[in-house]
Design a protein around this motif. Structure first.
Motif, PDB file in Angstrom:
ATOM      1  N   UNK A  77     132.976  80.830  17.471  1.00  0.00           N
ATOM      2  CA  UNK A  77     131.956  81.103  18.483  1.00  0.00           C
ATOM      3  C   UNK A  77     130.607  81.358  17.813  1.00  0.00           C
ATOM      4  N   UNK A  78     130.428  82.487  17.157  1.00  0.00           N
ATOM      5  CA  UNK A  78     129.236  82.793  16.355  1.00  0.00           C
ATOM      6  C   UNK A  78     127.944  82.652  17.160  1.00  0.00           C
ATOM      7  N   UNK A  79     127.987  83.045  18.440  1.00  0.00           N
ATOM      8  CA  UNK A  79     126.786  82.989  19.280  1.00  0.00           C
ATOM      9  C   UNK A  79     126.569  84.302  20.019  1.00  0.00           C
ATOM     10  N   UNK A  80     127.160  85.392  19.484  1.00  0.00           N
ATOM     11  CA  UNK A  80     126.971  86.708  20.071  1.00  0.00           C
ATOM     12  C   UNK A  80     128.264  87.331  20.559  1.00  0.00           C
ATOM     13  N   UNK A  81     128.344  88.671  20.491  1.00  0.00           N
ATOM     14  CA  UNK A  81     129.532  89.384  20.966  1.00  0.00           C
ATOM     15  C   UNK A  81     129.206  90.805  21.431  1.00  0.00           C
ATOM     16  N   UNK A  82     127.922  91.148  21.552  1.00  0.00           N
ATOM     17  CA  UNK A  82     127.533  92.534  21.809  1.00  0.00           C
ATOM     18  C   UNK A  82     127.972  93.035  23.183  1.00  0.00           C
ATOM     19  N   UNK A  83     127.973  92.175  24.171  1.00  0.00           N
ATOM     20  CA  UNK A  83     128.351  92.545  25.534  1.00  0.00           C
ATOM     21  C   UNK A  83     129.261  91.457  26.092  1.00  0.00           C
ATOM     22  N   UNK A  99     137.168  83.089  17.337  1.00  0.00           N
ATOM     23  CA  UNK A  99     136.723  84.252  16.565  1.00  0.00           C
ATOM     24  C   UNK A  99     135.221  84.356  16.720  1.00  0.00           C
ATOM     25  N   UNK A 100     134.670  85.567  16.577  1.00  0.00           N
ATOM     26  CA  UNK A 100     133.267  85.828  16.871  1.00  0.00           C
ATOM     27  C   UNK A 100     132.347  85.658  15.662  1.00  0.00           C
ATOM     28  N   UNK A 101     132.817  85.964  14.473  1.00  0.00           N
ATOM     29  CA  UNK A 101     131.950  86.055  13.298  1.00  0.00           C
ATOM     30  C   UNK A 101     131.634  84.683  12.695  1.00  0.00           C
ATOM     31  N   UNK A 102     130.834  84.705  11.604  1.00  0.00           N
ATOM     32  CA  UNK A 102     130.515  83.457  10.902  1.00  0.00           C
ATOM     33  C   UNK A 102     131.783  82.825  10.334  1.00  0.00           C
ATOM     34  N   UNK A 103     132.655  83.646   9.783  1.00  0.00           N
ATOM     35  CA  UNK A 103     133.882  83.143   9.167  1.00  0.00           C
ATOM     36  C   UNK A 103     134.875  84.286   9.055  1.00  0.00           C
ATOM     37  N   UNK A 104     136.137  83.951   9.102  1.00  0.00           N
ATOM     38  CA  UNK A 104     137.204  84.906   8.806  1.00  0.00           C
ATOM     39  C   UNK A 104     138.210  84.223   7.887  1.00  0.00           C
ATOM     40  N   UNK A 105     139.249  84.937   7.514  1.00  0.00           N
ATOM     41  CA  UNK A 105     140.260  84.345   6.647  1.00  0.00           C
ATOM     42  C   UNK A 105     141.153  83.424   7.476  1.00  0.00           C
ATOM     43  N   UNK A 117     140.528  99.878   7.184  1.00  0.00           N
ATOM     44  CA  UNK A 117     141.483  99.035   7.906  1.00  0.00           C
ATOM     45  C   UNK A 117     140.877  97.644   8.080  1.00  0.00           C
ATOM     46  N   UNK A 118     141.676  96.621   7.813  1.00  0.00           N
ATOM     47  CA  UNK A 118     141.200  95.257   7.993  1.00  0.00           C
ATOM     48  C   UNK A 118     140.927  94.966   9.463  1.00  0.00           C
ATOM     49  N   UNK A 119     139.826  94.277   9.726  1.00  0.00           N
ATOM     50  CA  UNK A 119     139.459  93.894  11.088  1.00  0.00           C
ATOM     51  C   UNK A 119     139.933  92.467  11.328  1.00  0.00           C
ATOM     52  N   UNK A 120     140.770  92.269  12.319  1.00  0.00           N
ATOM     53  CA  UNK A 120     141.242  90.938  12.693  1.00  0.00           C
ATOM     54  C   UNK A 120     140.317  90.388  13.767  1.00  0.00           C
ATOM     55  N   UNK A 121     139.728  89.243  13.502  1.00  0.00           N
ATOM     56  CA  UNK A 121     138.801  88.612  14.450  1.00  0.00           C
ATOM     57  C   UNK A 121     139.475  87.380  15.044  1.00  0.00           C
ATOM     58  N   UNK A 122     140.279  87.593  16.063  1.00  0.00           N
ATOM     59  CA  UNK A 122     140.942  86.507  16.793  1.00  0.00           C
ATOM     60  C   UNK A 122     141.100  86.964  18.235  1.00  0.00           C
ATOM     61  N   UNK A 123     140.532  86.192  19.164  1.00  0.00           N
ATOM     62  CA  UNK A 123     140.448  86.627  20.560  1.00  0.00           C
ATOM     63  C   UNK A 123     140.955  85.548  21.499  1.00  0.00           C
TER      64      UNK A 123
END
Length: 402
Positions: A77-83, A99-105, A117-123
């Motif tokens: 996605x990488x186009x915002x996640x604040x709200x 996923x929201x960020x630029x990249x994840x594993x 704690x590791x943050x998992x970015x998968x939605x």
């Protein structure tokens, strides 16, 4: 031979601004030129003070949905996640696996840590996709049978959407694989195909391209199986040029173009792209289009195909910039031989090296007709050469004042 090679297709020089541009129909100078983490925000600006797209801009999926299309999204996605307004759901996608960020594993789906704690970015649409996460032992070096490569998850979501879709309803599907992007990770069977390449970054880059290429073919075959291909327009585009920095360890090569990702030279902004699908007239298939097209032009193009006005009235009420998007369907369909776009402003943060911090926007380049002008400090002022690897310079630290 089923599509059109888009030889002069332009985007931003790195990923988040391009993604904001595609979703909003705006040149990044009018939506976002920063590659800051999605956690950044300006507490004094509740409308535009967040990473990605200002919340009062209308997303392309909202437009397509208003025209009666089913809308779905998978991948980066990488186009915002604040709200909630910034999420794929808030931008008009009925379902998403993302996923929201630029990249994840690719194997753990982790992106940094919080309180160790590791943050998992998968939605999955509007909640964490906990049921899809891998064991924490999964990695590039440990691809056990219960480890699922992230892009295989996104691919499966696309298949699920197509399997469950009624072809009598029009469909708008945005599929944005994580690959080909750092970290360089891919199933081992694809790495093994390129064992003859002795430079590991280049080997991994080839393997990741091959993986995605095979997946695009599988999705096209599914569209044909469902009887949807003949009524479909498929657009494929990179979100920036290939990365040639870090002494070549990023794996890419943009020869014969100068520069790469993070640079406004052609290698950073003129990207691989094509349009295909049964909607492309037969006489246009197998051709190369030299007219200027930008990533943000697909907003107005798909709106035109759907028969919906691309004007962003919500943004106008909030006194935000209007769309910059131009309808390219007459060009693609052969109704005209000339692109409606003859000028492309190229933006940057100010200074251009500050891609990861909150700084002003500048226009430090422009393409007009046959000419291109770049001013100020421009990185990667060189060519990589036809044979890779041959880079001995860390391009990110090299800038020339033009």
């Amino acid at each position: 031979a089923e599509g059109i090679e888009l030889d002069r297709h332009y985007v931003f020089k790195y990923c988040s601004p391009t993604r904001s541009a595609i979703q909003s129909g705006r040149n990044p100078i009018h939506v976002n030129v920063l590659n800051i983490p999605p956690t950044f925000h300006n507490v004094t600006d509740p409308v535009s003070g967040f990473q990605g797209i200002p919340r009062n801009m209308t997303g392309i999926a909202e437009k397509m949905k208003s025209a009666g299309y089913a809308t779905h999204m998978a991948g980066k996605w990488d186009a915002g996640m604040a709200t909630p307004d910034h999420s794929p759901l808030g931008r008009g996608y009925e379902t998403s696996l993302h996923y929201f960020h630029h990249a994840n594993d690719y194997w753990t789906y982790d992106v940094g840590q919080c309180s160790k704690e590791n943050i998992v970015d998968l939605w999955h649409t509007d909640e964490p996709a906990r049921a899809l996460t891998n064991p924490k032992t999964c990695s590039q070096s440990n691809q056990a049978s219960d480890c699922v490569y992230e892009d295989q998850l996104f691919e499966q979501h696309v298949f699920d959407v197509l399997d469950n879709h009624d072809p009598s309803t029009p469909l708008f599907l945005f599929w944005a694989p994580h690959s080909i992007h750092a970290p360089l990770e891919v199933p081992q069977e694809y790495v093994d195909k390129f064992s003859f390449i002795d430079k590991k970054p280049r080997q991994m880059y080839h393997a990741m391209v091959n993986f995605i290429d095979s997946r695009i073919g599988m999705i096209v075959n599914k569209l044909k199986e469902k009887g949807m291909f003949e009524d479909t327009l498929i657009v494929m585009s990179a979100d920036n040029g290939g990365p040639i920095y870090s002494n070549g360890s990023a794996g890419a090569n943009n020869w014969p173009l100068r520069g790469g990702k993070m640079s406004n030279f052609e290698g950073g902004v003129r990207v691989n792209a094509f349009a295909s699908g049964g909607l492309i007239p037969k006489e246009r298939r197998g051709t190369k289009e030299e007219g200027y097209i930008c990533g943000w032009d697909w907003y107005a193009t798909f709106c035109a195909i759907a028969g919906v006005d691309p004007t962003d009235e919500k943004a106008a009420k909030a006194k935000l910039p209007p769309i910059d998007s131009l309808n390219m369907w007459p060009l693609l369909s052969g109704q005209t031989k000339t692109s409606p776009r003859n000028i492309i402003p190229l933006g940057s943060p100010d200074p251009p090296s500050a891609s990861g911090s909150m700084v002003p926007t500048i226009v430090n380049g422009v393409i007009v007709g046959e000419w291109k002008l770049l001013v100020g400090d421009v990185t990667q002022d060189s060519w990589t050469g036809p044979q890779y690897p041959n880079i001995t310079t860390n391009w990110i630290s090299t800038a020339h004042h033009l």
